[in-house]
Write an enzyme that holds these catalytic residues in place. Sequence first.
Site, PDB file in Angstrom:
ATOM      1  N   ARG A  43       0.814  -1.219   0.000  1.00  0.00           N
ATOM      2  CA  ARG A  43       0.000   0.000   0.000  1.00  0.00           C
ATOM      3  C   ARG A  43       0.850   1.273   0.000  1.00  0.00           C
ATOM      4  O   ARG A  43       0.325   2.383  -0.140  1.00  0.00           O
ATOM      5  CB  ARG A  43      -0.915   0.019   1.232  1.00  0.00           C
ATOM      6  CG  ARG A  43      -1.927  -1.085   1.256  1.00  0.00           C
ATOM      7  CD  ARG A  43      -2.788  -0.986   2.488  1.00  0.00           C
ATOM      8  NE  ARG A  43      -3.677   0.151   2.429  1.00  0.00           N
ATOM      9  CZ  ARG A  43      -4.934   0.105   1.996  1.00  0.00           C
ATOM     10  NH1 ARG A  43      -5.436  -1.024   1.593  1.00  0.00           N
ATOM     11  NH2 ARG A  43      -5.666   1.184   1.984  1.00  0.00           N
TER      12      ARG A  43
ATOM     13  N   TRP B 177       2.980   6.042   1.898  1.00  0.00           N
ATOM     14  CA  TRP B 177       3.096   6.512   0.522  1.00  0.00           C
ATOM     15  C   TRP B 177       2.935   8.019   0.621  1.00  0.00           C
ATOM     16  O   TRP B 177       1.862   8.514   0.984  1.00  0.00           O
ATOM     17  CB  TRP B 177       2.001   5.899  -0.341  1.00  0.00           C
ATOM     18  CG  TRP B 177       2.137   6.228  -1.797  1.00  0.00           C
ATOM     19  CD1 TRP B 177       2.900   5.580  -2.727  1.00  0.00           C
ATOM     20  CD2 TRP B 177       1.489   7.294  -2.494  1.00  0.00           C
ATOM     21  NE1 TRP B 177       2.768   6.179  -3.948  1.00  0.00           N
ATOM     22  CE2 TRP B 177       1.913   7.232  -3.847  1.00  0.00           C
ATOM     23  CE3 TRP B 177       0.605   8.309  -2.117  1.00  0.00           C
ATOM     24  CZ2 TRP B 177       1.478   8.125  -4.812  1.00  0.00           C
ATOM     25  CZ3 TRP B 177       0.173   9.201  -3.087  1.00  0.00           C
ATOM     26  CH2 TRP B 177       0.605   9.103  -4.424  1.00  0.00           C
TER      27      TRP B 177
ATOM     28  N   ASN C 111      -3.993   7.148   7.478  1.00  0.00           N
ATOM     29  CA  ASN C 111      -4.101   6.835   6.058  1.00  0.00           C
ATOM     30  C   ASN C 111      -5.145   7.790   5.489  1.00  0.00           C
ATOM     31  O   ASN C 111      -6.260   7.848   6.003  1.00  0.00           O
ATOM     32  CB  ASN C 111      -4.554   5.370   5.910  1.00  0.00           C
ATOM     33  CG  ASN C 111      -4.701   4.949   4.472  1.00  0.00           C
ATOM     34  OD1 ASN C 111      -4.178   5.607   3.575  1.00  0.00           O
ATOM     35  ND2 ASN C 111      -5.408   3.860   4.245  1.00  0.00           N
ATOM     36  N   GLY C 112      -4.796   8.554   4.473  1.00  0.00           N
ATOM     37  CA  GLY C 112      -5.749   9.503   3.898  1.00  0.00           C
ATOM     38  C   GLY C 112      -5.106  10.863   3.750  1.00  0.00           C
ATOM     39  O   GLY C 112      -3.872  10.989   3.755  1.00  0.00           O
TER      40      GLY C 112
ATOM     41  N   GLU D 253      -3.391  -0.946 -22.047  1.00  0.00           N
ATOM     42  CA  GLU D 253      -3.009  -1.647 -20.826  1.00  0.00           C
ATOM     43  C   GLU D 253      -1.556  -2.144 -20.921  1.00  0.00           C
ATOM     44  O   GLU D 253      -0.802  -2.081 -19.948  1.00  0.00           O
ATOM     45  CB  GLU D 253      -3.993  -2.803 -20.577  1.00  0.00           C
ATOM     46  CG  GLU D 253      -3.662  -3.696 -19.406  1.00  0.00           C
ATOM     47  CD  GLU D 253      -3.521  -2.980 -18.070  1.00  0.00           C
ATOM     48  OE1 GLU D 253      -3.832  -1.787 -17.963  1.00  0.00           O
ATOM     49  OE2 GLU D 253      -3.052  -3.631 -17.115  1.00  0.00           O
TER      50      GLU D 253
ATOM     51  N   LYS E 275       1.329  -1.167 -18.228  1.00  0.00           N
ATOM     52  CA  LYS E 275       2.045  -2.198 -17.476  1.00  0.00           C
ATOM     53  C   LYS E 275       3.552  -1.996 -17.639  1.00  0.00           C
ATOM     54  O   LYS E 275       4.297  -2.061 -16.679  1.00  0.00           O
ATOM     55  CB  LYS E 275       1.628  -3.563 -18.013  1.00  0.00           C
ATOM     56  CG  LYS E 275       1.430  -4.663 -17.051  1.00  0.00           C
ATOM     57  CD  LYS E 275       0.234  -4.681 -16.169  1.00  0.00           C
ATOM     58  CE  LYS E 275      -0.113  -3.441 -15.434  1.00  0.00           C
ATOM     59  NZ  LYS E 275      -1.422  -3.430 -14.830  1.00  0.00           N
TER      60      LYS E 275
ATOM     61  N   GLU F  38       4.784   1.293 -15.787  1.00  0.00           N
ATOM     62  CA  GLU F  38       4.723   1.355 -14.328  1.00  0.00           C
ATOM     63  C   GLU F  38       5.746   0.460 -13.649  1.00  0.00           C
ATOM     64  O   GLU F  38       6.199   0.778 -12.565  1.00  0.00           O
ATOM     65  CB  GLU F  38       3.307   1.129 -13.782  1.00  0.00           C
ATOM     66  CG  GLU F  38       2.763  -0.251 -13.833  1.00  0.00           C
ATOM     67  CD  GLU F  38       1.363  -0.345 -13.212  1.00  0.00           C
ATOM     68  OE1 GLU F  38       1.038   0.404 -12.292  1.00  0.00           O
ATOM     69  OE2 GLU F  38       0.594  -1.209 -13.666  1.00  0.00           O
TER      70      GLU F  38
ATOM     71  N   HIS G 215      -0.683  10.184 -37.706  1.00  0.00           N
ATOM     72  CA  HIS G 215      -1.076  11.566 -37.376  1.00  0.00           C
ATOM     73  C   HIS G 215      -0.169  12.189 -36.334  1.00  0.00           C
ATOM     74  O   HIS G 215      -0.513  13.191 -35.720  1.00  0.00           O
ATOM     75  CB  HIS G 215      -2.540  11.589 -36.908  1.00  0.00           C
ATOM     76  CG  HIS G 215      -3.496  11.138 -37.957  1.00  0.00           C
ATOM     77  ND1 HIS G 215      -3.750  11.865 -39.098  1.00  0.00           N
ATOM     78  CD2 HIS G 215      -4.221   9.995 -38.076  1.00  0.00           C
ATOM     79  CE1 HIS G 215      -4.606  11.205 -39.861  1.00  0.00           C
ATOM     80  NE2 HIS G 215      -4.898  10.070 -39.259  1.00  0.00           N
TER      81      HIS G 215
END
Length: 611
Positions: free
Chosen positions: A27, A74, A100-101, A484, A488, A491, A507
Amino acid sequence: MCGIVGYTGSRQAQEILLQGLARLEYRGYDSAGVALEQAGSIEVVCRKGKVEALAHTLSHFDFQSHCGIGHTRWATHGRPSEANAHPHTSCAGDVAVVHNGIIENFAELKEGLIARGHQFRSETDTEVIAHLVEEALEDPSQPTLLQAVAQATEVLIGSFGLAVLWDQEPGTVVACRRDSPIVVGRDETGSYVASDIIALIEATRDVMILEDNQFAVLTPDSLQCYNQDLEPISVPLTTIDWAIDGAEKGGYPDFMLKEIHEQPRVIRDTLAGRLINGALTIDELEMTPEALNLVDRVYLIACGTSYHAALIAKNLIEAWARIPCEVEVASEFRYRDPIITPTTLVVAISQSGETADTLAALRDARVKGAHVFGITNVVGSPVARESDGVIYTKANKEIAVASTKSFLGQVVSLTLLALLLAQSKGTLTSGQIRLLFKELVDTAEQVETILSREAQVEPAARACKDATSALFIGRGMGAAISQEGALKLKEISYLHAEAYAAGEMKHGPIALIDEGFPVIAIATKSPVYEKVLSNLQEAKARGALIVAIATEGDEEIASYADQVIYIPKVRDALSPITASVPLQLLARAVALQRGCDVDQPRNLAKSVTVE
Ligand code: AGP
């Protein structure tokens, strides 16, 4: 996004906190810390970096504590550093808080606290909470820690899951929440609190999930929950049925590979029991076929990888159910004024079920009168609880920050939903639905085949690993899949990647291509296959290094591509399920060759509970 854990009981708290933090590290992992209550005082130890660094530091102490709180962070306010790591304490060091928040009004609160003589040690928003609790505790009425926390949280604007210690109430942890998850539970040794069930599953399978504005007081012998008015309440128990191995690597070198390999099981579990007597049923949606038949507009709202699952589903809903379907990034949807009527169906897709933007968009849609479905992987998560109906993706706990198995679970669930809408609208016959459902089930086996040839991606990964940028292209379903694939790769390998509908290449993006520039193409057999080949020609002519995801038996593709990764043939509508698997494997292989941590990529966290 951060992880919180707390314990009070007969066991050594340090051991339990470290174990819980290691489970929660997905997390957030830029710093970690614990506050341990020992002989009526609170000791705080924090370290920048991962939980391992904190454990190493703690091994030099001999804390004998049976009550404590811990945190893995984080960073939102203040860079990752020891000073900004939680727990944060009051001026006197007698109150410790993990959070957390985000506290949106922290600057204003901090200014007031400083004016009243409080001294701050960090740049975080969280520290204001420790000082506010300290102030509340100074009240002559001699409030309890619970009362002080309740008073302090009254002035907070934003989201929080909190656990708080006070040295004058030894053995007590107070927890509370608003828009950020908190679960509590007990075993025979004591009481636990965490921001995620996963930190508790070794201790207990029966947990209480707090609702917004509820509090819990944990002591070694009791666990009592309270409502906003601090009246005792009983919170229903939720039993967790995940296998504990969901939290272990099970012999794989990393969680990401383990989770990629779980995908055939996820497909089967997500589809199990859905076709009864030839008809699709998703009872949890709690919407009658008649009501479903009235749906005349669908919005799919999500972020990141979940948004890509939505892009895939749009094609299916429009093709099969003939209902106009729009896909929106949740952070945009929430600030727009979309056209919503009582016959609008809004589907909020979120692996974690707690992404702040998706949740806000979901709430907004409900206020505007839409019927809202949630698609999530987490039982009891806010998205599940706040939707009118929910489909669980049955991926089980996903630990690697990069979504793989939950993405596939979302695509399968959305495919089911598209079929269900088609069934209600009568736009597909029951025979067509049964055939599509069977082919959907068969993708589990096809994914197994792809996984058995995992090594296929290695030469392509070697070819791409030194690039500074890559382009993913496809058309139709391939365009959605390529989005996707690019996410992937970027990241977890930090290699810049962009995805373009292949027809758009000329284009603009074609200007990027020169000798050896990687172009990863979704070139499976589909109605637009020939068009994709033309786009590959254009890229090849400019020196691109082409990696093609192609259909087994397609020999022609070899003359266009430098590397070919073959996958079994499936109908185009189901190709996202098979074609995304080699892209996951490719991203992982590139990341490993570049020396990256595939489970915990930099700057990311598994659930994004801040706006
Ligand atoms: C996926 O690999 C990413 N880590 C990220 O884009 C994620 O999908 C996004 O944050 C949305 O999360 P959710 O599904 O939990 O709402």
